[in-house]
Scaffold this motif. Structure first.
Motif, PDB file in Angstrom:
ATOM      1  N   GLN A  69       0.862  -1.188   0.000  1.00  0.00           N
ATOM      2  CA  GLN A  69       0.000   0.000   0.000  1.00  0.00           C
ATOM      3  C   GLN A  69       0.884   1.218   0.000  1.00  0.00           C
ATOM      4  OE1 GLN A  69      -3.926   0.491   1.774  1.00  0.00           O
ATOM      5  NE2 GLN A  69      -3.139  -0.957   3.264  1.00  0.00           N
ATOM      6  N   GLY A  70       0.438   2.268  -0.637  1.00  0.00           N
ATOM      7  CA  GLY A  70       1.232   3.485  -0.658  1.00  0.00           C
ATOM      8  C   GLY A  70       2.371   3.368  -1.649  1.00  0.00           C
ATOM      9  N   GLY A  71       3.286   4.303  -1.551  1.00  0.00           N
ATOM     10  CA  GLY A  71       4.344   4.381  -2.540  1.00  0.00           C
ATOM     11  C   GLY A  71       3.915   5.274  -3.696  1.00  0.00           C
ATOM     12  N   TYR A  72       4.723   5.300  -4.718  1.00  0.00           N
ATOM     13  CA  TYR A  72       4.466   6.280  -5.776  1.00  0.00           C
ATOM     14  C   TYR A  72       5.083   5.848  -7.094  1.00  0.00           C
ATOM     15  CZ  TYR A  72       9.276   7.611  -4.716  1.00  0.00           C
ATOM     16  OH  TYR A  72      10.629   7.591  -4.529  1.00  0.00           O
ATOM     17  N   VAL A  73       4.716   6.573  -8.135  1.00  0.00           N
ATOM     18  CA  VAL A  73       5.247   6.346  -9.476  1.00  0.00           C
ATOM     19  C   VAL A  73       5.803   7.656 -10.011  1.00  0.00           C
ATOM     20  CG1 VAL A  73       4.699   5.681 -11.843  1.00  0.00           C
ATOM     21  CG2 VAL A  73       3.439   4.673  -9.949  1.00  0.00           C
ATOM     22  N   LEU A  74       6.962   7.571 -10.605  1.00  0.00           N
ATOM     23  CA  LEU A  74       7.458   8.707 -11.370  1.00  0.00           C
ATOM     24  C   LEU A  74       7.775   8.195 -12.768  1.00  0.00           C
ATOM     25  CD1 LEU A  74       8.521  11.623 -11.718  1.00  0.00           C
ATOM     26  CD2 LEU A  74      10.731  10.824 -10.875  1.00  0.00           C
ATOM     27  N   HIS A  75       7.087   8.773 -13.746  1.00  0.00           N
ATOM     28  CA  HIS A  75       7.337   8.383 -15.133  1.00  0.00           C
ATOM     29  C   HIS A  75       7.795   9.610 -15.903  1.00  0.00           C
ATOM     30  CE1 HIS A  75       5.905   7.581 -19.375  1.00  0.00           C
ATOM     31  NE2 HIS A  75       6.787   6.642 -19.164  1.00  0.00           N
ATOM     32  N   VAL A  76       8.968   9.519 -16.496  1.00  0.00           N
ATOM     33  CA  VAL A  76       9.509  10.654 -17.242  1.00  0.00           C
ATOM     34  C   VAL A  76       9.635  10.246 -18.708  1.00  0.00           C
ATOM     35  CG1 VAL A  76      11.418  12.298 -17.431  1.00  0.00           C
ATOM     36  CG2 VAL A  76      10.748  11.414 -15.185  1.00  0.00           C
ATOM     37  N   PRO A  77       8.908  10.964 -19.591  1.00  0.00           N
ATOM     38  CA  PRO A  77       8.891  10.566 -21.007  1.00  0.00           C
ATOM     39  C   PRO A  77      10.230  10.802 -21.705  1.00  0.00           C
ATOM     40  CG  PRO A  77       7.163  12.183 -20.512  1.00  0.00           C
ATOM     41  CD  PRO A  77       8.059  12.134 -19.327  1.00  0.00           C
ATOM     42  N   GLN A 122       2.846   0.591  15.922  1.00  0.00           N
ATOM     43  CA  GLN A 122       2.560  -0.732  15.355  1.00  0.00           C
ATOM     44  C   GLN A 122       1.932  -0.674  13.968  1.00  0.00           C
ATOM     45  OE1 GLN A 122       4.633  -1.688  17.870  1.00  0.00           O
ATOM     46  NE2 GLN A 122       3.727  -3.673  17.425  1.00  0.00           N
ATOM     47  N   HIS A 123       2.190   0.390  13.254  1.00  0.00           N
ATOM     48  CA  HIS A 123       1.699   0.452  11.892  1.00  0.00           C
ATOM     49  C   HIS A 123       2.757  -0.051  10.909  1.00  0.00           C
ATOM     50  CE1 HIS A 123      -2.135   3.058  11.815  1.00  0.00           C
ATOM     51  NE2 HIS A 123      -2.176   2.116  12.729  1.00  0.00           N
ATOM     52  N   ALA A 124       2.278  -0.436   9.752  1.00  0.00           N
ATOM     53  CA  ALA A 124       3.194  -0.950   8.738  1.00  0.00           C
ATOM     54  C   ALA A 124       3.125  -0.091   7.490  1.00  0.00           C
ATOM     55  CB  ALA A 124       2.829  -2.392   8.397  1.00  0.00           C
ATOM     56  N   ASP A 125       4.295   0.203   6.957  1.00  0.00           N
ATOM     57  CA  ASP A 125       4.372   0.892   5.673  1.00  0.00           C
ATOM     58  C   ASP A 125       4.820  -0.133   4.649  1.00  0.00           C
ATOM     59  OD1 ASP A 125       4.775   3.391   3.915  1.00  0.00           O
ATOM     60  OD2 ASP A 125       6.658   2.291   3.756  1.00  0.00           O
ATOM     61  N   LEU A 126       3.978  -0.340   3.627  1.00  0.00           N
ATOM     62  CA  LEU A 126       4.339  -1.311   2.580  1.00  0.00           C
ATOM     63  C   LEU A 126       4.383  -0.598   1.236  1.00  0.00           C
ATOM     64  CD1 LEU A 126       2.392  -3.029   4.817  1.00  0.00           C
ATOM     65  CD2 LEU A 126       3.139  -4.863   3.313  1.00  0.00           C
ATOM     66  N   SER A 127       5.129   0.471   1.206  1.00  0.00           N
ATOM     67  CA  SER A 127       5.105   1.323   0.018  1.00  0.00           C
ATOM     68  C   SER A 127       5.872   0.699  -1.140  1.00  0.00           C
ATOM     69  CB  SER A 127       5.664   2.705   0.345  1.00  0.00           C
ATOM     70  OG  SER A 127       6.890   2.590   1.021  1.00  0.00           O
ATOM     71  N   HIS A 128       5.355   0.967  -2.323  1.00  0.00           N
ATOM     72  CA  HIS A 128       5.987   0.458  -3.543  1.00  0.00           C
ATOM     73  C   HIS A 128       6.404   1.643  -4.410  1.00  0.00           C
ATOM     74  CE1 HIS A 128       6.710  -2.958  -6.303  1.00  0.00           C
ATOM     75  NE2 HIS A 128       6.736  -1.975  -7.186  1.00  0.00           N
ATOM     76  N   VAL A 129       7.665   1.650  -4.792  1.00  0.00           N
ATOM     77  CA  VAL A 129       8.199   2.770  -5.571  1.00  0.00           C
ATOM     78  C   VAL A 129       8.541   2.292  -6.975  1.00  0.00           C
ATOM     79  CG1 VAL A 129      10.092   4.431  -5.758  1.00  0.00           C
ATOM     80  CG2 VAL A 129       9.129   3.868  -3.507  1.00  0.00           C
ATOM     81  N   LEU A 130       8.097   3.055  -7.943  1.00  0.00           N
ATOM     82  CA  LEU A 130       8.343   2.712  -9.338  1.00  0.00           C
ATOM     83  C   LEU A 130       8.861   3.958 -10.061  1.00  0.00           C
ATOM     84  CD1 LEU A 130       7.934   0.269 -11.210  1.00  0.00           C
ATOM     85  CD2 LEU A 130       5.549   0.955 -11.458  1.00  0.00           C
TER      86      LEU A 130
END
Lengths: 263, 455
Positions: free
Chosen positions: B174-182, B201-209
């Motif tokens: 959950q969370g995370g972000y995308v950066l797309h540069v043409p 006791q929270h969890a960060d499951l961020s996905h970065v692309l």
């Protein structure tokens, strides 16, 4: 007089071996003393012991400077008091630029409070740079020196000049020069000798530790002491250095019945 | 499912919870999650003696060290953490928008900004959930398909083939972000991302692309922090970086979770022909951090620089595995990781360079140096080379040593109190890494974090 360095009956040992075996010297402002002796006589032990190196154990004796018991102080407190040691083998600190290091050191030594790094306020960069450039010019050093990492990859001559630059910036009251001429060619000895000579004045007491008289051609000492087997065996004036130059250490060894040290 | 006030409770990394988070997602993402979930269910939690990939997380040579680390992991259970769902972030971070910024707290996106100038150039910068809605096809193509995947194609044995935490991440990210540069578009000043944990006791499951197309330039700096110094938490993240042909990518991640957070991450970059990557990883936080980091130099002439610096203290344990895999000729990679250890902290670094048979004229370097400020600190370092090509230049090296008493004495003899002498030596030790970081902001921040560690 307060700015005297008084060393009384000093005994220093290294790893349980007594090296300095009862040594007395007093250095007053404006005086230049030469402490000469063959290899292994204890010269560097004295220098490191005076500066507070943790591997050198002071067994007994006194070192008083400015009415303060120097032996009770940490090395940095000794520096702040006005003691300076130009090392025979300066340590390289990779990644730390000469300028950055000197700014911290000069700020620490000039800080009002004697203790605690939190009391050390860095000298403003611009002010420091002006001062550093001036001193470097005075010693004929290139500006690029300030950006280089402290003693890292320095030639023998560059290391010794860097020591003298530090001395010029820290403006000590007592400077101990440990074999500052060793490992240098004739030209480098001249450069270093002239640099030190330019810093000598009525406020500064100098103790030159050396086993060659070469450096003394540039900084003429009023007092010459001969150190053998951890003790001063002879003291005199310039003529004593000349005698050494002519005859070497053997006649003095024979006179005092000291065997040659082998290393 | 036991829910209270919008927060999920213990045991929430369940199938039910998965169904809950994927309810509005497209079928393809739901399928990805379910596939990862079944793997997660089939894999045990890593075993620190039997599992090759976790063996260096402990040091078999000292029993005491072994017991301690095992205790670390025994005390750790995924079920104890709440997946960070949309709680209302209690902290609003005051940061400049700059050219672009994303702020996420406990998995919830608080703020997204991209300057109109960059928007006009068709740069896409958004949180991952929005991106799945707006750029589904793009994400579907890249998300855990070519870099961090459940079945890795990496050759380096030091990086897990099937990692429980990757599976956990794939199922519950959950969370995370995308950066797309043409193609051909250049970002000059770093975009910033702030990912924070605030509630206990929270969890960060961020996905970065990060996707940099041909001839583009990307500079981005990500900050992982705890808003609350005492809140325990879990980070189980993934970073995937794609540098297209002739692209130039600079990615920095500064991790300063508090010392209660467990940090698990898999990060991989795939680098195309003539592209360049500069990857900066700075680690200050977490109780135990297990980081797998790999680069795949896929295209001819590609180049990567991996710069790592870490400062551990108290009982922190940092374990990093790196892989530099050279698939094509004329590729080069240079890894420099420097760690400073205080107190009873421990680091382990295992690196591997893998050169494929076709990858002649490879230049590959790896170096890991450790400076120990305490006799009770412990650093393990294990470089490795596997070379199948004939014409290569590879060097590796590793050092670990106590702070040099001669250096301390030298500096103190010039008037510096012990702590300032130590500081200068630490700064000097990090300098070869820091001077190579192409982002001035990072260099400045490092200074502050190092000060905090030495305070």
């Amino acid at each position: 007089m307060s700015n005297e360095l008084i060393i009384k009956n000093l005994h220093i040992s290294v790893q349980g071996n007594e090296i300095i075996k009862g040594l007395d010297i007093t250095v007053k402002p404006g005086e230049v003393h030469a402490l000469m002796g063959p290899n292994g006589c204890g010269k560097s032990t004295l220098a490191n012991g005076l500066m507070g190196h943790p591997s050198y154990e002071i067994d007994s004796g006194e070192v008083i400077f400015n009415d303060v018991d120097v032996l009770e102080l940490e090395p940095n407190e000794r520096a702040k008091l006005g003691l300076f040691l130009a090392f025979q083998y300066p340590t390289a600190i990779p990644g730390v630029s000469m300028a950055n290091f000197l700014r911290s050191a000069v700020s620490a030594v000039r800080a009002k409070e004697t203790n605690g790094s939190e009391n050390i306020e860095l000298i403003p960069m611009r002010e420091f740079r002006v001062e550093l450039r001036e001193k470097m010019a005075q010693l004929g050093m290139d500006d690029s020196f300030a950006r280089r990492y402290l003693n890292d990859g320095f030639s023998g001559g560059e290391k010794k000049r860097a020591e003298i630059l530090q001395m010029a910036m820290l403006e000590p009251k007592i400077a101990i020069l440990d074999e500052t001429d060793s490992g240098l060619d004739i030209d480098a000895v001249r450069i270093v000798g002239e640099s030190v000579s330019s810093l000598v004045g009525p406020e500064l007491g100098v103790l030159i530790i050396t086993h060659y008289p070469r450096l003394l051609d540039y900084i003429r000492p009023q007092y010459v002491h001969i150190l053998m087997d951890g003790k001063i065996v002879e003291s005199g004036g310039w003529e004593l250095a000349q005698l050494l130059e002519a005859e070497g250490y053997d006649p003095i060894r024979e006179k005092h019945g000291i065997a040659e040290t082998t290393e | 499912m036991d829910r209270k006030g919008g927060e999920l409770q213990k045991g929430d990394f369940s199938k039910d919870y998965l169904e809950h988070i994927t309810r509005d997602e497209p079928q393809w993402m739901r399928d990805k999650r379910l596939e990862a979930y079944s793997l997660y269910e089939s894999l045990p939690m890593p075993h620190t003696t039997d599992d090759d990939q976790w063996r260096r997380t402990v040091d078999m040579r000292t029993q005491d060290y072994w017991r301690r680390t095992r205790r670390h992991l025994r005390g750790f259970a995924v079920e104890n953490y709440h997946p960070a769902v949309a709680t209302n972030g209690s902290t609003s971070l005051e940061v400049d928008d700059g050219d672009g910024v994303i702020i996420q707290i406990d998995g919830k996106t608080q703020h997204t900004y991209l300057s109109p100038e960059l928007e006009q150039k068709d740069i896409y910068f958004a949180d991952m959930h929005t991106a799945i809605k707006e750029r589904g096809d793009l994400i579907r193509d890249y998300f855990m398909t070519k870099a961090v995947t459940l079945e890795t194609t990496l050759k380096s044995g030091n990086i897990a083939t099937r990692n429980t935490f990757d599976a956990l991440h794939g199922a519950f990210w959950q969370g995370g972000y995308v950066l797309h540069v043409p193609k051909g578009v250049r970002i000059e000043d770093p975009l910033r991302v702030y990912i924070q944990l605030s509630e206990d006791q929270h969890a960060d499951l961020s996905h970065v692309l990060l996707i940099a197309e041909e001839d583009s330039q990307v500079v981005i700096l990500e900050d992982n922090a705890s808003a609350n110094p005492d809140a325990g938490g879990l980070h189980c993240g993934a970073v995937e970086i794609f540098a297209g042909q002739n692209a130039n990518v600079t990615y920095g991640q500064v991790q300063h979770w508090n010392r209660q957070v467990w940090n698990f991450a898999s990060q991989q970059s795939v680098i195309a022909k003539d592209a360049q990557l500069c990857w900066v990883t700075a680690t200050f936080g977490a109780r135990l951090s297990k980081l797998n980091q790999s680069i795949v130099l896929e295209g001819t002439g590609s180049n990567a620089q991996l710069l790592g610096l870490a400062f551990t203290d108290a009982r922190q344990h940092l374990d990093v595995s790196t892989a530099q895999e050279h698939l094509s000729p004329h590729t080069s990679s240079d890894l420099l990781y420097r760690n400073v250890l205080k107190d009873r902290s421990q680091t382990a670094w295992g690196g591997n360079i893998y050169v494929y048979p076709d990858a002649n004229y490879t230049d590959a370097y790896q170096k890991n140096d450790n400076l120990l400020l305490s006799e009770r600190a412990h650093a393990d370092t294990l470089p490795g080379l596997e070379i199948e090509a004939h014409e290569v230049r590879c060097t590796h090296g590793a050092t670990a040593g106590q702070i040099d008493a001669e250096q301390v004495f030298y500096l103190m003899s010039r008037g510096l109190p012990y702590d300032l002498a130590e500081r200068l030596i630490v700064d000097g030790f990090f300098e070869p890494v820091i001077e190579r970081i192409p982002m001035e902001t990072v260099r400045k921040e490092m200074d502050e974090f190092i000060s905090l560690k030495l305070a």
